[in-house]
Design a protein around this motif. Sequence first.
Motif, PDB file in Angstrom:
ATOM      1  N   ASP A   1      -6.994  19.506 -33.814  1.00  0.00           N
ATOM      2  CA  ASP A   1      -7.347  20.435 -34.871  1.00  0.00           C
ATOM      3  C   ASP A   1      -6.953  21.820 -34.365  1.00  0.00           C
ATOM      4  OD1 ASP A   1     -10.232  20.074 -36.990  1.00  0.00           O
ATOM      5  OD2 ASP A   1      -8.433  21.308 -37.217  1.00  0.00           O
ATOM      6  N   ASP A   2      -7.138  22.867 -35.167  1.00  0.00           N
ATOM      7  CA  ASP A   2      -6.839  24.206 -34.622  1.00  0.00           C
ATOM      8  C   ASP A   2      -7.874  24.574 -33.562  1.00  0.00           C
ATOM      9  OD1 ASP A   2      -5.880  23.876 -37.232  1.00  0.00           O
ATOM     10  OD2 ASP A   2      -7.499  25.171 -37.951  1.00  0.00           O
ATOM     11  N   ALA A   3      -9.116  24.140 -33.776  1.00  0.00           N
ATOM     12  CA  ALA A   3     -10.184  24.616 -32.902  1.00  0.00           C
ATOM     13  C   ALA A   3     -10.545  23.619 -31.821  1.00  0.00           C
ATOM     14  CB  ALA A   3     -11.426  24.936 -33.730  1.00  0.00           C
ATOM     15  N   SER A   4     -10.536  22.358 -32.150  1.00  0.00           N
ATOM     16  CA  SER A   4     -11.096  21.414 -31.180  1.00  0.00           C
ATOM     17  C   SER A   4     -10.260  20.141 -31.120  1.00  0.00           C
ATOM     18  CB  SER A   4     -12.531  21.058 -31.574  1.00  0.00           C
ATOM     19  OG  SER A   4     -12.499  20.357 -32.789  1.00  0.00           O
ATOM     20  N   LEU A   5     -10.558  19.371 -30.093  1.00  0.00           N
ATOM     21  CA  LEU A   5      -9.936  18.064 -29.933  1.00  0.00           C
ATOM     22  C   LEU A   5     -11.022  17.015 -30.094  1.00  0.00           C
ATOM     23  CD1 LEU A   5      -7.732  18.302 -26.743  1.00  0.00           C
ATOM     24  CD2 LEU A   5      -6.940  17.730 -28.998  1.00  0.00           C
ATOM     25  N   VAL A   6     -10.749  16.003 -30.882  1.00  0.00           N
ATOM     26  CA  VAL A   6     -11.670  14.884 -30.969  1.00  0.00           C
ATOM     27  C   VAL A   6     -10.992  13.686 -30.314  1.00  0.00           C
ATOM     28  CG1 VAL A   6     -13.116  13.493 -32.448  1.00  0.00           C
ATOM     29  CG2 VAL A   6     -12.542  15.795 -33.117  1.00  0.00           C
TER      30      VAL A   6
ATOM     31  N   SER B   1       3.228  21.930 -27.613  1.00  0.00           N
ATOM     32  CA  SER B   1       3.006  22.662 -26.364  1.00  0.00           C
ATOM     33  C   SER B   1       1.545  23.079 -26.236  1.00  0.00           C
ATOM     34  CB  SER B   1       3.923  23.873 -26.280  1.00  0.00           C
ATOM     35  OG  SER B   1       3.576  24.791 -27.280  1.00  0.00           O
ATOM     36  N   SER B   2       0.908  23.412 -27.358  1.00  0.00           N
ATOM     37  CA  SER B   2      -0.496  23.819 -27.246  1.00  0.00           C
ATOM     38  C   SER B   2      -1.378  22.632 -26.861  1.00  0.00           C
ATOM     39  CB  SER B   2      -0.975  24.446 -28.546  1.00  0.00           C
ATOM     40  OG  SER B   2      -1.193  23.452 -29.510  1.00  0.00           O
TER      41      SER B   2
ATOM     42  N   ILE C   1       5.552  17.485 -37.131  1.00  0.00           N
ATOM     43  CA  ILE C   1       4.985  17.930 -35.864  1.00  0.00           C
ATOM     44  C   ILE C   1       5.902  18.992 -35.281  1.00  0.00           C
ATOM     45  CG2 ILE C   1       4.408  17.161 -33.553  1.00  0.00           C
ATOM     46  CD1 ILE C   1       4.076  14.339 -34.942  1.00  0.00           C
ATOM     47  N   ARG C   2       5.325  20.174 -35.023  1.00  0.00           N
ATOM     48  CA  ARG C   2       6.156  21.281 -34.562  1.00  0.00           C
ATOM     49  C   ARG C   2       6.003  21.463 -33.058  1.00  0.00           C
ATOM     50  NH1 ARG C   2       3.329  24.082 -38.215  1.00  0.00           N
ATOM     51  NH2 ARG C   2       2.720  25.476 -36.528  1.00  0.00           N
ATOM     52  N   ASP C   3       6.928  22.228 -32.501  1.00  0.00           N
ATOM     53  CA  ASP C   3       6.965  22.417 -31.051  1.00  0.00           C
ATOM     54  C   ASP C   3       5.735  23.151 -30.542  1.00  0.00           C
ATOM     55  OD1 ASP C   3      10.522  22.844 -30.485  1.00  0.00           O
ATOM     56  OD2 ASP C   3       9.246  21.093 -30.751  1.00  0.00           O
ATOM     57  N   ASP C   4       5.254  24.138 -31.339  1.00  0.00           N
ATOM     58  CA  ASP C   4       4.122  24.921 -30.830  1.00  0.00           C
ATOM     59  C   ASP C   4       2.848  24.079 -30.790  1.00  0.00           C
ATOM     60  OD1 ASP C   4       4.157  24.771 -33.529  1.00  0.00           O
ATOM     61  OD2 ASP C   4       3.215  26.706 -33.864  1.00  0.00           O
TER      62      ASP C   4
ATOM     63  N   ARG D   1      -0.678  21.820 -23.149  1.00  0.00           N
ATOM     64  CA  ARG D   1      -1.166  22.790 -22.181  1.00  0.00           C
ATOM     65  C   ARG D   1      -2.673  22.984 -22.235  1.00  0.00           C
ATOM     66  NH1 ARG D   1       2.237  27.205 -23.718  1.00  0.00           N
ATOM     67  NH2 ARG D   1       4.325  26.491 -23.262  1.00  0.00           N
ATOM     68  N   SER D   2      -3.328  22.307 -23.184  1.00  0.00           N
ATOM     69  CA  SER D   2      -4.764  22.546 -23.309  1.00  0.00           C
ATOM     70  C   SER D   2      -5.515  21.978 -22.116  1.00  0.00           C
ATOM     71  CB  SER D   2      -5.279  21.914 -24.596  1.00  0.00           C
ATOM     72  OG  SER D   2      -5.244  20.518 -24.459  1.00  0.00           O
ATOM     73  N   ASP D   3      -6.655  22.593 -21.828  1.00  0.00           N
ATOM     74  CA  ASP D   3      -7.417  22.214 -20.638  1.00  0.00           C
ATOM     75  C   ASP D   3      -7.855  20.764 -20.685  1.00  0.00           C
ATOM     76  OD1 ASP D   3      -7.173  24.661 -19.579  1.00  0.00           O
ATOM     77  OD2 ASP D   3      -9.106  25.411 -20.306  1.00  0.00           O
ATOM     78  N   ALA D   4      -8.246  20.318 -21.890  1.00  0.00           N
ATOM     79  CA  ALA D   4      -8.769  18.959 -21.999  1.00  0.00           C
ATOM     80  C   ALA D   4      -7.691  17.943 -21.656  1.00  0.00           C
ATOM     81  CB  ALA D   4      -9.278  18.722 -23.414  1.00  0.00           C
ATOM     82  N   VAL D   5      -6.476  18.172 -22.145  1.00  0.00           N
ATOM     83  CA  VAL D   5      -5.399  17.224 -21.873  1.00  0.00           C
ATOM     84  C   VAL D   5      -5.029  17.249 -20.391  1.00  0.00           C
ATOM     85  CG1 VAL D   5      -2.986  16.733 -22.352  1.00  0.00           C
ATOM     86  CG2 VAL D   5      -4.534  17.202 -24.207  1.00  0.00           C
ATOM     87  N   GLN D   6      -5.059  18.454 -19.798  1.00  0.00           N
ATOM     88  CA  GLN D   6      -4.797  18.520 -18.347  1.00  0.00           C
ATOM     89  C   GLN D   6      -5.868  17.764 -17.572  1.00  0.00           C
ATOM     90  OE1 GLN D   6      -2.142  19.703 -16.950  1.00  0.00           O
ATOM     91  NE2 GLN D   6      -1.303  20.388 -18.911  1.00  0.00           N
ATOM     92  N   ASP D   7      -7.133  17.895 -18.022  1.00  0.00           N
ATOM     93  CA  ASP D   7      -8.213  17.178 -17.346  1.00  0.00           C
ATOM     94  C   ASP D   7      -8.020  15.671 -17.456  1.00  0.00           C
ATOM     95  OD1 ASP D   7      -9.379  19.421 -16.518  1.00  0.00           O
ATOM     96  OD2 ASP D   7     -10.903  19.527 -18.090  1.00  0.00           O
ATOM     97  N   ILE D   8      -7.627  15.215 -18.644  1.00  0.00           N
ATOM     98  CA  ILE D   8      -7.411  13.775 -18.829  1.00  0.00           C
ATOM     99  C   ILE D   8      -6.280  13.303 -17.932  1.00  0.00           C
ATOM    100  CG2 ILE D   8      -6.692  12.035 -20.491  1.00  0.00           C
ATOM    101  CD1 ILE D   8      -8.065  13.629 -22.644  1.00  0.00           C
ATOM    102  N   ARG D   9      -5.233  14.118 -17.834  1.00  0.00           N
ATOM    103  CA  ARG D   9      -4.096  13.771 -16.981  1.00  0.00           C
ATOM    104  C   ARG D   9      -4.517  13.615 -15.521  1.00  0.00           C
ATOM    105  NH1 ARG D   9       1.201  14.065 -18.497  1.00  0.00           N
ATOM    106  NH2 ARG D   9       1.574  15.339 -20.328  1.00  0.00           N
ATOM    107  N   THR D  10      -5.267  14.598 -15.007  1.00  0.00           N
ATOM    108  CA  THR D  10      -5.648  14.510 -13.591  1.00  0.00           C
ATOM    109  C   THR D  10      -6.639  13.368 -13.387  1.00  0.00           C
ATOM    110  OG1 THR D  10      -7.294  16.204 -14.018  1.00  0.00           O
ATOM    111  CG2 THR D  10      -5.253  16.903 -12.995  1.00  0.00           C
TER     112      THR D  10
END
Lengths: 184, 137
Positions: free
Chosen positions: A140-145, A93-94, A87-90, A97-106
Amino acid sequence: MIEVIVVVAMAVFALLAIHSRLLRNAVIYLAIFSLMAAFFFLLHAAPELAIAEAVMGSGLVTLLYLTALKRYKVFTIAVVTDFEYRIRDDLISSVQRSDAVQDIRTFLARREREAQIVFVRENRDEALRNPDYDLVLAADDASLVVYGSEDDYLVVELELMFRMRAFGSGMGVRFEWSESEVAQ
Amino acid sequence: MSKPITDESQIISVVIGFLYPFMLLLGFYVIINGHYTPGGGFQGGGILASVFIARYVVHPVEDISDTRLHAFERLFLALILVAPILLLFNGLIYRYPFLQVHYLTLMDILIGLQVGLGLAVVVDRFAFFKGVGPSWR
């Protein structure tokens, strides 16, 4: 005679408090234990101490424990990747910082849960079988499941929120239910 | 799902709402009668603080400022120090023995309010803790 009953009941409730699996039950057992202790003080002609024990032990401390249980609930989200390498740092961080993870957080913060995101090396099925994870994200590179158990009402509400928002946003969040084989 | 499931339990909120006046009454009874029945300032203050905590358990909204509670708690602490200095140390109680009961009741009330507010501040800081910041003391 009544002394013996009280002492035995104190021991029983202390053991129940230690061995109960739900913290909320343990708090109630501890309150009953405290009330028994107050009654024991009363039998030994110490009413001042008895009222202090009843107020502190079974009133204040019980409510304080309930407050603590209400206050601090960690919601663990495991992120699994399809890649074999480390698992790499980028990637971290991606995902962070993704919108979906921020939404889940809030979403979780509004319900007094603290989102704890862990990156695990297990594959998807192993992570789903782990009872410590409340939610599993496959990045994934494109989406989150998002994989979640249908028994958890928070996950059901989260899915509803994403479904209502999905019109036209094209965020690439897909929701799937895991089999509820997660041991309680 | 017919209706959303929330964390707040209807049973607990109704029962505790029913119990508020009785808890307050018991707290003040224990405080005021502390000098000739079991109880006193500390125990009664604990009951008053548990009213405050029960309010948080039912309805967790931060609408009472803890700095104000803290200021009142400091005020009562100062009064606890001032009352014996004014009434006890200059011999007023010994000259007028009928003041003894009033002095004890006054001290019980001051201690009860100070303990209740102090425990309420502790719980408030704990429940609404948002990290160490400028308001943290």
